[in-house]
Design a protein around this motif. Structure first.
Motif, PDB file in Angstrom:
ATOM      1  N   ILE A  81     -15.486  26.104  -5.334  1.00  0.00           N
ATOM      2  CA  ILE A  81     -14.051  25.094  -5.998  1.00  0.00           C
ATOM      3  C   ILE A  81     -12.400  25.527  -5.436  1.00  0.00           C
ATOM      4  CG2 ILE A  81     -14.322  25.963  -8.080  1.00  0.00           C
ATOM      5  CD1 ILE A  81     -13.489  23.126  -9.158  1.00  0.00           C
ATOM      6  N   LEU A  82     -12.646  26.236  -5.816  1.00  0.00           N
ATOM      7  CA  LEU A  82     -11.595  27.482  -5.289  1.00  0.00           C
ATOM      8  C   LEU A  82     -11.196  27.505  -3.230  1.00  0.00           C
ATOM      9  CD1 LEU A  82     -11.291  30.925  -6.820  1.00  0.00           C
ATOM     10  CD2 LEU A  82     -10.183  28.788  -7.580  1.00  0.00           C
ATOM     11  N   ALA A  83     -12.237  27.640  -2.562  1.00  0.00           N
ATOM     12  CA  ALA A  83     -12.071  27.202  -1.058  1.00  0.00           C
ATOM     13  C   ALA A  83     -11.470  26.054  -1.231  1.00  0.00           C
ATOM     14  CB  ALA A  83     -13.534  27.751  -0.758  1.00  0.00           C
ATOM     15  N   LYS A  84     -11.770  24.550  -1.378  1.00  0.00           N
ATOM     16  CA  LYS A  84     -12.319  23.392  -1.528  1.00  0.00           C
ATOM     17  C   LYS A  84     -10.380  23.105  -1.958  1.00  0.00           C
ATOM     18  CE  LYS A  84     -16.757  21.996  -2.023  1.00  0.00           C
ATOM     19  NZ  LYS A  84     -18.055  21.126  -2.814  1.00  0.00           N
ATOM     20  N   TYR A  85     -10.147  23.702  -2.453  1.00  0.00           N
ATOM     21  CA  TYR A  85      -8.650  23.406  -3.672  1.00  0.00           C
ATOM     22  C   TYR A  85      -7.553  23.625  -2.241  1.00  0.00           C
ATOM     23  CZ  TYR A  85      -4.888  22.811  -6.882  1.00  0.00           C
ATOM     24  OH  TYR A  85      -3.674  22.527  -7.118  1.00  0.00           O
ATOM     25  N   THR A  86      -7.653  25.070  -2.016  1.00  0.00           N
ATOM     26  CA  THR A  86      -6.968  25.990  -0.872  1.00  0.00           C
ATOM     27  C   THR A  86      -7.240  24.688   0.413  1.00  0.00           C
ATOM     28  OG1 THR A  86      -7.534  27.808  -1.868  1.00  0.00           O
ATOM     29  CG2 THR A  86      -6.540  28.298   0.303  1.00  0.00           C
ATOM     30  N   ALA A  87      -8.146  23.925   0.563  1.00  0.00           N
ATOM     31  CA  ALA A  87      -8.150  23.645   1.807  1.00  0.00           C
ATOM     32  C   ALA A  87      -7.624  22.288   1.546  1.00  0.00           C
ATOM     33  CB  ALA A  87      -9.544  23.629   2.391  1.00  0.00           C
ATOM     34  N   ALA A  88      -7.424  21.824   0.525  1.00  0.00           N
ATOM     35  CA  ALA A  88      -6.480  20.191  -0.124  1.00  0.00           C
ATOM     36  C   ALA A  88      -5.839  20.480  -0.211  1.00  0.00           C
ATOM     37  CB  ALA A  88      -7.569  19.636  -0.701  1.00  0.00           C
ATOM     38  N   LYS A  89      -5.121  21.772  -0.669  1.00  0.00           N
ATOM     39  CA  LYS A  89      -3.416  22.107  -0.729  1.00  0.00           C
ATOM     40  C   LYS A  89      -2.838  22.085   0.379  1.00  0.00           C
ATOM     41  CE  LYS A  89      -0.873  25.139  -2.577  1.00  0.00           C
ATOM     42  NZ  LYS A  89      -0.618  26.849  -3.730  1.00  0.00           N
ATOM     43  N   ASN A  90      -3.143  22.777   1.263  1.00  0.00           N
ATOM     44  CA  ASN A  90      -2.735  23.261   2.600  1.00  0.00           C
ATOM     45  C   ASN A  90      -3.223  21.450   3.750  1.00  0.00           C
ATOM     46  OD1 ASN A  90      -3.088  25.779   2.050  1.00  0.00           O
ATOM     47  ND2 ASN A  90      -4.886  26.094   3.638  1.00  0.00           N
ATOM     48  N   LYS A  91      -3.716  20.529   2.876  1.00  0.00           N
ATOM     49  CA  LYS A  91      -3.844  19.642   4.542  1.00  0.00           C
ATOM     50  C   LYS A  91      -2.309  18.345   3.899  1.00  0.00           C
ATOM     51  CE  LYS A  91      -6.774  16.078   6.071  1.00  0.00           C
ATOM     52  NZ  LYS A  91      -8.136  16.107   6.241  1.00  0.00           N
ATOM     53  N   VAL A  92      -2.174  18.441   1.863  1.00  0.00           N
ATOM     54  CA  VAL A  92      -1.231  17.798   1.747  1.00  0.00           C
ATOM     55  C   VAL A  92      -0.231  18.267   2.120  1.00  0.00           C
ATOM     56  CG1 VAL A  92      -0.260  17.913  -1.111  1.00  0.00           C
ATOM     57  CG2 VAL A  92      -2.478  17.403  -0.472  1.00  0.00           C
ATOM     58  N   GLU A  93       0.161  20.131   1.855  1.00  0.00           N
ATOM     59  CA  GLU A  93       0.984  20.328   2.245  1.00  0.00           C
ATOM     60  C   GLU A  93       1.754  19.994   3.682  1.00  0.00           C
ATOM     61  OE1 GLU A  93       1.013  24.486   1.026  1.00  0.00           O
ATOM     62  OE2 GLU A  93       1.467  24.080  -0.625  1.00  0.00           O
ATOM     63  N   THR A 119      -8.276  13.685  -4.390  1.00  0.00           N
ATOM     64  CA  THR A 119      -8.858  14.911  -4.094  1.00  0.00           C
ATOM     65  C   THR A 119      -8.575  16.347  -4.880  1.00  0.00           C
ATOM     66  OG1 THR A 119      -9.690  14.215  -2.138  1.00  0.00           O
ATOM     67  CG2 THR A 119     -10.121  16.503  -2.468  1.00  0.00           C
ATOM     68  N   LEU A 120      -7.334  16.686  -4.336  1.00  0.00           N
ATOM     69  CA  LEU A 120      -6.625  17.881  -5.442  1.00  0.00           C
ATOM     70  C   LEU A 120      -6.588  17.485  -6.946  1.00  0.00           C
ATOM     71  CD1 LEU A 120      -2.663  19.159  -3.643  1.00  0.00           C
ATOM     72  CD2 LEU A 120      -5.780  19.885  -4.146  1.00  0.00           C
ATOM     73  N   ARG A 121      -6.875  16.367  -7.361  1.00  0.00           N
ATOM     74  CA  ARG A 121      -6.870  15.643  -8.727  1.00  0.00           C
ATOM     75  C   ARG A 121      -8.229  15.796  -8.974  1.00  0.00           C
ATOM     76  NH1 ARG A 121      -5.758  10.980  -8.758  1.00  0.00           N
ATOM     77  NH2 ARG A 121      -3.148  11.495  -8.193  1.00  0.00           N
ATOM     78  N   GLY A 122      -8.630  15.746  -8.112  1.00  0.00           N
ATOM     79  CA  GLY A 122     -10.674  15.667  -8.896  1.00  0.00           C
ATOM     80  C   GLY A 122     -10.548  16.960  -8.957  1.00  0.00           C
ATOM     81  N   LEU A 123     -10.616  17.830  -7.897  1.00  0.00           N
ATOM     82  CA  LEU A 123     -10.460  20.076  -8.078  1.00  0.00           C
ATOM     83  C   LEU A 123     -10.101  19.954  -9.720  1.00  0.00           C
ATOM     84  CD1 LEU A 123     -10.019  20.436  -3.903  1.00  0.00           C
ATOM     85  CD2 LEU A 123     -12.758  20.144  -5.966  1.00  0.00           C
ATOM     86  N   LEU A 124      -8.813  19.532  -9.769  1.00  0.00           N
ATOM     87  CA  LEU A 124      -8.318  19.802 -10.167  1.00  0.00           C
ATOM     88  C   LEU A 124      -9.162  19.924 -11.654  1.00  0.00           C
ATOM     89  CD1 LEU A 124      -6.151  22.059 -12.118  1.00  0.00           C
ATOM     90  CD2 LEU A 124      -4.503  19.681 -12.117  1.00  0.00           C
ATOM     91  N   HIS A 126     -11.953  19.053 -12.690  1.00  0.00           N
ATOM     92  CA  HIS A 126     -13.408  20.478 -12.571  1.00  0.00           C
ATOM     93  C   HIS A 126     -13.343  21.560 -12.648  1.00  0.00           C
ATOM     94  CE1 HIS A 126     -17.125  20.904 -11.634  1.00  0.00           C
ATOM     95  NE2 HIS A 126     -17.166  22.337 -10.120  1.00  0.00           N
ATOM     96  N   TYR A 127     -11.858  21.595 -11.722  1.00  0.00           N
ATOM     97  CA  TYR A 127     -11.737  23.287 -12.201  1.00  0.00           C
ATOM     98  C   TYR A 127     -11.377  23.994 -14.128  1.00  0.00           C
ATOM     99  CZ  TYR A 127      -9.665  28.668 -11.619  1.00  0.00           C
ATOM    100  OH  TYR A 127      -9.805  29.341 -11.447  1.00  0.00           O
ATOM    101  N   ILE A 128     -10.535  22.938 -14.398  1.00  0.00           N
ATOM    102  CA  ILE A 128     -10.103  22.815 -15.686  1.00  0.00           C
ATOM    103  C   ILE A 128     -11.486  22.833 -16.525  1.00  0.00           C
ATOM    104  CG2 ILE A 128      -8.798  22.135 -17.968  1.00  0.00           C
ATOM    105  CD1 ILE A 128      -6.926  21.208 -15.742  1.00  0.00           C
ATOM    106  N   ALA A 129     -12.457  21.997 -16.140  1.00  0.00           N
ATOM    107  CA  ALA A 129     -13.671  21.480 -16.923  1.00  0.00           C
ATOM    108  C   ALA A 129     -14.516  22.749 -16.616  1.00  0.00           C
ATOM    109  CB  ALA A 129     -14.781  20.967 -16.369  1.00  0.00           C
ATOM    110  N   GLN A 130     -14.546  23.535 -16.206  1.00  0.00           N
ATOM    111  CA  GLN A 130     -15.107  25.153 -15.396  1.00  0.00           C
ATOM    112  C   GLN A 130     -14.326  26.249 -16.793  1.00  0.00           C
ATOM    113  OE1 GLN A 130     -15.463  25.844 -11.425  1.00  0.00           O
ATOM    114  NE2 GLN A 130     -17.539  26.076 -11.497  1.00  0.00           N
ATOM    115  N   VAL A 131     -13.100  25.970 -16.361  1.00  0.00           N
ATOM    116  CA  VAL A 131     -12.002  27.125 -17.120  1.00  0.00           C
ATOM    117  C   VAL A 131     -12.674  27.286 -18.816  1.00  0.00           C
ATOM    118  CG1 VAL A 131      -9.878  28.264 -17.868  1.00  0.00           C
ATOM    119  CG2 VAL A 131     -10.325  27.568 -15.283  1.00  0.00           C
TER     120      VAL A 131
END
Length: 302
Positions: A81-93, A119-124, A126-131
């Motif tokens: 999930i961290l790798a996916k978030y980072t990739a999506a974040k880079n694409k948004v930027e 996509t970022l919103r969904g990953l976040l 999911h990440y918060i749910a894990q945390v």
């Protein structure tokens, strides 16, 4: 004929004017249509720019929220999930950078940005749910650890209580093994061994006592050490020293007896007076087996 010619020229003139009016009207309509299209295009660009700004603000909000949980990222080492978030974040930027450099906005590019932010919103989420799940798990572990700590404390207290009871029991057993004495007395004697009322005329001092029955005391030879302290606080006599509580203590006289656990009455220890004794309070102390058996005061008159 002449009138017909005039009418013909008038008709031609009207037609020409009509054509001119039509051409002008067409020109006006074309110009107006162009202006409308230009306004519409400008409005669309403004809307796209506004959409881009809103999406950029949403991205900043998402990224800021994610940053609050970044310090917990180490707990998800290796999580995709961290790798996916980072990739999506880079694409948004990258999309934001490209849109900022473009003079004319593209709805397609805005849609791409919108999709990536979704996509970022969904990953976040999911990440918060894990945390949160990990937080609850950790809270459960902390509660369990606290229970275990309390149990360990209770167990330690129980062990300490058992040790304290054992120490008390050992002390009692040790005290039970101690040789006891009763009926301790101090008597001044004349030269012939008869009692002397006046301490100043005493030729001997007699200390007598009884050892009662005690089945807990080890049997065998018992050396009893006598100390007599005069009113001035000095030890009478100096027959030697014995060990007591790790130190060396001088004594007045001693006596060895055979102890079998039964009562021994009438035990006597004599000390020959070699100095003039003064009236006052005398202290008699008896020791054996590294115990102080007795300490008693006697008032002797002159």
């Amino acid at each position: 004929m002449k009138n017909n010619s005039k009418l013909l020229w008038v008709a031609v003139g009207l037609i020409v004017l009509l054509i001119i009016a039509i051409i002008f009207s067409v020109f006006q309509l074309t110009s107006l249509k162009g202006e409308v299209e230009s306004v519409k295009a400008e409005k669309e660009q403004l809307q796209l720019t506004n959409d881009q700004l809103q999406l950029a603000n949403e991205y900043e909000a998402i990224n800021s929220q994610f940053a609050q949980y970044e310090n917990q990222a180490t707990q998800f080492a290796g999580d995709t999930i961290l790798a996916k978030y980072t990739a999506a974040k880079n694409k948004v930027e990258q999309l934001l950078k490209e849109l900022n450099s473009e003079k004319v906005k593209s709805q397609k590019r805005i849609n791409e940005l919108q999709n990536e932010i979704a996509t970022l919103r969904g990953l976040l989420k999911h990440y918060i749910a894990q945390v949160d799940s990990l937080g609850k798990e950790n809270a459960g572990l902390r509660a369990e650890n606290e229970v275990i700590k309390n149990e360990n404390r209770n167990l330690s207290n129980q062990v300490m209580e058992v040790e304290r009871r054992n120490e008390t029991l050992n002390e009692r057993m040790t005290l039970a093994e101690k040789l006891n004495v009763t009926g301790v007395s101090l008597t001044a004697l004349q030269k012939n061994g008869k009692p002397e009322k006046k301490i100043t005329k005493a030729k001997q001092l007699l200390v007598s006592f009884t050892i009662p029955q005690n089945n807990s005391t080890p049997v065998g030879n018992k050396t009893i050490y006598l100390r007599i302290i005069n009113p001035e606080g000095s030890l009478l006599g100096n027959a030697g020293n014995f060990t007591f509580e790790g130190g060396s203590v001088p004594y007045t006289a001693k006596k060895t007896i055979e102890y079998s656990g039964d009562e021994i009455s009438g035990i006597t220890i004599y000390w020959d007076v070699n100095t003039t004794l003064n009236p006052g309070d005398y202290t008699v102390e008896l020791f054996a087996d590294n115990y102080r058996l007795a300490s008693k005061h006697f008032t002797m008159t002159k």
